[in-house]
Design an enzyme around this catalytic site. Structure first.
Site, PDB file in Angstrom:
ATOM      1  N   ASP A 101       8.293  -0.280  -1.055  1.00 30.51           N
ATOM      2  CA  ASP A 101       8.190  -0.596  -2.482  1.00 30.51           C
ATOM      3  C   ASP A 101       8.756   0.555  -3.328  1.00 30.51           C
ATOM      4  OD1 ASP A 101       6.798  -2.866  -1.727  1.00 30.51           O
ATOM      5  OD2 ASP A 101       4.837  -1.913  -1.972  1.00 30.51           O
TER       6      ASP A 101
HETATM    7  N1  URA Z   1       3.125  -1.757   2.540  1.00 32.61           N
HETATM    8  C1  URA Z   1       3.116  -1.760   1.186  1.00 32.61           C
HETATM    9  O1  URA Z   1       2.201  -2.257   0.562  1.00 32.61           O
HETATM   10  N2  URA Z   1       4.165  -1.179   0.554  1.00 32.61           N
HETATM   11  C2  URA Z   1       5.187  -0.575   1.206  1.00 32.61           C
HETATM   12  O2  URA Z   1       6.091  -0.050   0.569  1.00 32.61           O
HETATM   13  C3  URA Z   1       5.159  -0.584   2.608  1.00 32.61           C
HETATM   14  C4  URA Z   1       4.115  -1.179   3.249  1.00 32.61           C
END
Ligand code: URA
Length: 231
Positions: A101
């Protein structure tokens, strides 16, 4: 690999040019004129352009320490793409194997080898990814057991695969996953009544993040092999 990609990987032509070359009947596979850009080229096929044999460049593999406010996409959106940090040729041919993310930091793998990244990110491969998580509330006593047994994420009906939780202190934990569902770490903690304040991926398989934030390096041949499945 698709024929149009094979041409790009063997020449300086872009994808649109590869299509035009095929349409103009300049590409031959095993002595037969190629007509479909989507034709799958196999290892022992001989592909020729204007009578000259094409040999693809070797695939490339990079590790990068993703900063916050960058995105794992090939194009910039609200934030710039992490690929902007990678000062190498033909960046458009690369893709990210297993996204993070925008507000997550840490280890991302970047390659032009679609087969390798597909295997790496497939839950069948059971490749472990280790996340360091800072929580907004103290970790609950039953979290380790619940994650190991699997939980149902909001809007889903299938249990998460067994995940290992290592408690560093009441607000800091390491979570090891072998799958990568959408926002999985955040949704797992939300499902047990907690909230992720910050998230950092520090390891994929045996590969540990060893470059500073915003920096990158090429993977060694041994590292690429170690993350490959041999069917
Ligand atoms: N899980 C999440 O919630 N975000 C990420 O970026 C990776 C794994």
């Amino acid at each position: 690999m698709r024929l149009d990609k094979f041409i790009c990987k063997s020449t300086e032509y872009a994808l649109v040019d590869a299509l035009a070359l095929i349409e103009n009947r300049r590409v031959v596979i095993n002595s037969i004129i190629a007509t479909e850009a989507s034709h799958q080229v196999h290892k022992n096929n001989i592909v020729m352009l204007d009578g000259k044999t094409l040999t693809p460049r070797p695939s490339r593999y990079f590790l990068l320490n993703k900063p916050i406010d960058t995105i794992c996409s090939n194009v910039d959106e609200q934030y710039p793409s992490v690929l902007k940090l990678l000062d190498v040729d033909r960046v458009t041919e690369l893709h990210i194997a297993g996204r993070l993310d925008a507000d997550t930091t840490g280890l991302v793998l970047i390659t032009d080898d679609g087969h390798w990244s597909f295997n790496l990110t497939s839950p069948k491969n059971k490749c472990e990814k280790v996340y360091r998580v800072l929580l907004s509330r103290p970790i609950s006593a039953d979290a380790t057991k619940r994650f190991l047994e699997g939980i149902i994420l909001q809007g889903e009906s299938k249990l998460t695969l067994p995940a290992k939780l290592h408690i560093i202190d009441s607000y800091n934990v390491l979570l090891t996953l072998t799958e990568g569902r959408f926002h999985q770490v955040k949704r797992m903690f939300s499902a047990i009544g907690n909230r992720v304040k910050s998230l950092h991926r520090q390891q994929i398989g045996n590969l540990e993040l060893d470059v500073d934030i915003g920096h990158w390096r090429r993977l060694t041949h041994a590292e690429v092999e170690a993350l490959s499945i041999h069917e």
